[in-house]
Write a protein that holds these residues in place. Structure first.
Motif, mmCIF file in Angstrom:
data_model
loop_
_atom_site.group_PDB
_atom_site.id
_atom_site.type_symbol
_atom_site.label_atom_id
_atom_site.label_comp_id
_atom_site.label_asym_id
_atom_site.label_seq_id
_atom_site.Cartn_x
_atom_site.Cartn_y
_atom_site.Cartn_z
ATOM 1 N N ALA A 1 22.132 47.930 -18.338
ATOM 2 C CA ALA A 1 21.025 47.271 -19.022
ATOM 3 C C ALA A 1 21.282 45.771 -19.141
ATOM 4 O O ALA A 1 22.419 45.336 -19.335
ATOM 5 N N ASN A 2 20.206 44.998 -19.077
ATOM 6 C CA ASN A 2 20.337 43.545 -19.012
ATOM 7 C C ASN A 2 21.011 42.948 -20.241
ATOM 8 O O ASN A 2 21.735 41.958 -20.142
ATOM 9 N N PHE A 3 20.779 43.555 -21.425
ATOM 10 C CA PHE A 3 21.365 42.958 -22.630
ATOM 11 C C PHE A 3 22.888 43.082 -22.650
ATOM 12 O O PHE A 3 23.558 42.394 -23.414
ATOM 13 N N LYS A 4 23.440 43.970 -21.812
ATOM 14 C CA LYS A 4 24.889 44.138 -21.745
ATOM 15 C C LYS A 4 25.533 43.201 -20.723
ATOM 16 O O LYS A 4 26.748 43.011 -20.741
ATOM 17 N N VAL A 5 24.746 42.657 -19.832
ATOM 18 C CA VAL A 5 25.280 41.841 -18.742
ATOM 19 C C VAL A 5 25.875 40.546 -19.303
ATOM 20 O O VAL A 5 25.214 39.856 -20.093
ATOM 21 N N PRO A 6 27.095 40.187 -18.936
ATOM 22 C CA PRO A 6 27.678 38.935 -19.430
ATOM 23 C C PRO A 6 26.801 37.735 -19.091
ATOM 24 O O PRO A 6 26.279 37.624 -17.980
ATOM 25 N N LYS A 7 26.650 36.854 -20.078
ATOM 26 C CA LYS A 7 25.880 35.633 -19.857
ATOM 27 C C LYS A 7 26.697 34.620 -19.051
ATOM 28 O O LYS A 7 26.129 33.771 -18.359
ATOM 29 N N ARG A 8 28.000 34.694 -19.166
ATOM 30 C CA ARG A 8 28.900 33.866 -18.372
ATOM 31 C C ARG A 8 30.082 34.722 -17.917
ATOM 32 O O ARG A 8 30.545 35.600 -18.650
ATOM 33 N N VAL A 9 30.565 34.422 -16.707
ATOM 34 C CA VAL A 9 31.748 35.090 -16.175
ATOM 35 C C VAL A 9 32.706 34.031 -15.657
ATOM 36 O O VAL A 9 32.307 33.155 -14.870
ATOM 37 N N PHE A 10 33.964 34.091 -16.101
ATOM 38 C CA PHE A 10 34.982 33.147 -15.649
ATOM 39 C C PHE A 10 35.993 33.890 -14.771
ATOM 40 O O PHE A 10 36.500 34.956 -15.144
ATOM 41 N N VAL A 11 36.261 33.345 -13.599
ATOM 42 C CA VAL A 11 37.233 33.932 -12.679
ATOM 43 C C VAL A 11 38.580 33.267 -12.929
ATOM 44 O O VAL A 11 38.729 32.051 -12.767
#
Length: 522
Positions: free
Chosen positions: A482-492
Motif C-alpha cells: 500500500a502506498n502509505f507504507k512506501v518510504p518517502k525517502r530511501v538512502f543507499v
C-alpha cells in the motif's frame, strides 16, 4: 447484546428524518438504513454460511471481509453483518495481492466484498483461500452485492447475542511484521460507544462531519457508532479534502480527524472562527498532535482540540475532558482514563510507577479485546497474570495539580511508525525491501514530518556489485505494498550502523535524518 439492536433502539421516532447526507447530494433516512441493512442481512443469511470453533473453544461466526472504498453502502454492509450475527473484517482498500493473500488465509472469511476494479485479481486470491463468495461493491451504488440484495426481503429481526459474542476482527501488527487479528465482541464495541457518547456529550441534534476512512477503529467504530447510537446525522465525505471540510463545517457540530487532517486545515485561509461558529467539538487521534498545531488551531478557531488515546485491541482508553468543569484539555496529553477503563504505568519488573515516572502502559476494562486470532501464545503474553493488557506503549501519568491523572504517551515499545494516522510496521517494509533484486539488507524508521506526523524512511545496503537507486527502490516497493507504507525517502548506504551486539541502531539513523522533512515538533 447486539450492537445493531442498540442502533435500532436509538432510531429517532420519525424514521423519515435524514440520517446520512453525502457530499454528492444523496440522502439516506433512518428508514433507509433499516430497510437496506435488513436486505443485506437477509442476503448474508441466505448464503448458508458456517462459522468455526477456535482452539480455545470460542465460536467464531462466519467472517465477512470488506476490501472496499468508502461509501455509505460499505457502512450499511458493516451494520448488516452485525445484524446477521456475523463477524466483520474491514481491510484497507490500498492493500494489494501479497497483503490480501495473508489476511484471507489467516481470517478464512466466508465472504469477500471488493471494489469492481479489484475483482479480477482479488477473486483469484480469495478462491485460492477457499472463500465461498466474492461480491463487488462500487462507490456509485453498483456491484453484485447490491444486485443480489435487491431481491431480498426488507424485514429482518436481529438475533440476541451474548456480550462476549464476536462481531469484528481488526488486524494490527507488531515488530515481527506478522499482522495479528484482534477479536472484538459486541460488548467491547457497545460499552466503548456508550461511554464516548456520554463522555463527549453527544446529542440527537448533533451533526458529525465524517471525513475519515472506515476500515479502522477511528472512522468506523468511534465516529460512526457515536453518531448512529445517539441518533445524530452524518455529513458523509467520500474522502478528506480541506476545502470540502471547510465547506461543510457550518452545517456540522462535531469533527473527528487525525493530525494530518488538522495540519492541512491549518494551511487553509478559510479556517476561521466564523467558519467554526456552529461547532462544539473537534477530536483528534490515531497519532500524536504537534503542540504547535494544537496551539495554532485554538488561536485560529477559538476551539481547543480534544485529544484521545485508543488501540485496535481496546477501542478508546483515555480522553481529554469535554466539559470545562472536568478539567483542561492539555497539549501533549491524551487525558485521564475514560469511565470504566483502568490505566496503570508499571516499570520493567511490573511494579507501579510513581506519578510522573515513565513506564509501560497497561489497561483493563470491558472494552479490551478477547485475544488474537489463532495466536494463543501471543494473546497470553499480551496480558498480565491479573488480566491487564500490555499496550506496548510507554508513557506516564502526570504528577502535577494541572495534569493529575492525565496520561501522556512518550514513546512506543513496539517499533511502530504512525504516518497520517496509519500504522506502519518497519519489519514488514524491510521484508519487502530485502526481497528486491540487489538488496542485501534494510532498516526502516520514522522521522518527524510536518504533514503526516511521521514520514517513513529507509536505509538500504546493496549486494556486492549491485547498483541501486532511490527512485527505483521506491517504484518497486509501490508495486508490492500500500502506498502509505512506501518510504518517502530511501538512502543507499555502504553499511548500517550497529552496536557491539550487532543490532542495527535505528536511533542513529533517526537522529541523522531528523530534519529531513523540516518538521518542528515544538
Amino acid at each position: 447484546m447486539n450492537v445493531f439492536a442498540a442502533l435500532q433502539a436509538a432510531y429517532p421516532a420519525d424514521r423519515s428524518r435524514v440520517a446520512i447526507e453525502t457530499d454528492t447530494g444523496l440522502l439516506y433516512t433512518w428508514q433507509d438504513i433499516e430497510r437496506a441493512t435488513a436486505m443485506l442481512a437477509n442476503l448474508l443469511t441466505s448464503l448458508d454460511l458456517h462459522g468455526r470453533t477456535l482452539d480455545d473453544g470460542t465460536y467464531l461466526p462466519p467472517v465477512v471481509a470488506a476490501h472496499t472504498d468508502k461509501s455509505v453502502e460499505a457502512l450499511l454492509l458493516y451494520l448488516a453483518t452485525l445484524r446477521a450475527g456475523m463477524v466483520y473484517l474491514p481491510l484497507n482498500p490500498a492493500y494489494r495481492q501479497a497483503e490480501m493473500d495473508y489476511f484471507l488465509g489467516d481470517a478464512q472469511p466466508a465472504v469477500v466484498v471488493c471494489a469492481p476494479a479489484d475483482f479480477q485479481w482479488l477473486s483469484r486470491v480469495a478462491f485460492q483461500k477457499r472463500v465461498r463468495h466474492v461480491f463487488t461493491l462500487g462507490t456509485d451504488r453498483t456491484g453484485t452485492l447490491l444486485d443480489r440484495a435487491s431481491f431480498m426481503s426488507d424485514q429482518h429481526r436481529p438475533d440476541v447475542f451474548e456480550s462476549t459474542s464476536l462481531c469484528a476482527i481488526l488486524y494490527t501488527s507488531g515488530t515481527t511484521g506478522r499482522s495479528k487479528g484482534a477479536l472484538l465482541t459486541h460488548g467491547n464495541l457497545l460499552s466503548n460507544a456508550r461511554t464516548l457518547i456520554k463522555h463527549w456529550g453527544w446529542r440527537p441534534d448533533d451533526v458529525l462531519l465524517h471525513a475519515l476512512p472506515i476500515f479502522h477503529i477511528h472512522g468506523l467504530f468511534v465516529a460512526c457508532h457515536c453518531a448512529l447510537l445517539s441518533g445524530s446525522k452524518l455529513l458523509w465525505l467520500g474522502k478528506f479534502e480541506p476545502q470540502a471540510v471547510l465547506q461543510h463545517l457550518p452545517q456540522a457540530t462535531v469533527f473527528m480527524g487525525v493530525p494530518t487532517m488538522y495540519s492541512r486545515l491549518l494551511a487553509q485561509p478559510g479556517l476561521t472562527r466564523s467558519a467554526c461558529n456552529g461547532m462544539r467539538l473537534f477530536v483528534c487521534g490515531s497519532a500524536p498532535l504537534l503542540p504547535s498545531a494544537f496551539a495554532d488551531f485554538a488561536q485560529r478557531t477559538g476551539h481547543t482540540i480534544l485529544e484521545r488515546y485508543g488501540m485496535s485491541e481496546t477501542g478508546m482508553l483515555c480522553s481529554n475532558p469535554y466539559r470545562p468543569a472536568d478539567g483542561p484539555r492539555l497539549a501533549g496529553s491524551v487525558g485521564p482514563a475514560l469511565p470504566g477503563v483502568e490505566v496503570r504505568v508499571v516499570d520493567d519488573a511490573g511494579s507501579p510507577c510513581p506519578a510522573g515516572a515513565v513506564g509501560h502502559i497497561q489497561v483493563r476494562g470491558p472494552n479490551v479485546f478477547m485475544g488474537y486470532l489463532g495466536m494463543p501464545d501471543k494473546t497470553a503474553e499480551s496480558f498480565t497474570d491479573d488480566d491487564w493488557f500490555k499496550t506496548g506503549d510507554v508513557g506516564k501519568i502526570g504528577a502535577g495539580p494541572d495534569d493529575k491523572g492525565y496520561v501522556s504517551i512518550v514513546g512506543r515499545a513496539r517499533d511502530l511508525i504512525i504516518t497520517g494516522g496509519f500504522n506502519v510496521y518497519p519489519a514488514e517494509i524491510e521484508d519487502h525491501l530485502n526481497q528486491l533484486p540487489g538488496v542485501a539488507e534494510s532498516a526502516v524508521f520514522g522521522v518527524p514530518h510536518p504533514d503526516f506526523g511521521e514520514g517513513v524512511v529507509a536505509a538500504v545496503v546493496p549486494q556486492p556489485g549491485a547498483h541501486l537507486t532511490e527512485a527505483g527502490l521506491i517504484e518497486q516497493t509501490k508495486q508490492r505494498i500500500a502506498n502509505f507504507k512506501v518510504p518517502k525517502r530511501v538512502f543507499v548506504l555502504a553499511e548500517l550502523p550497529r552496536n557491539a551486539m550487532g543490532k542495527v541502531q535505528k536511533n542513529l539513523l533517526q537522529k541523522e535524518h531528523a530534519a529531513l522533512f523540516g518538521a518542528n515538533a515544538g
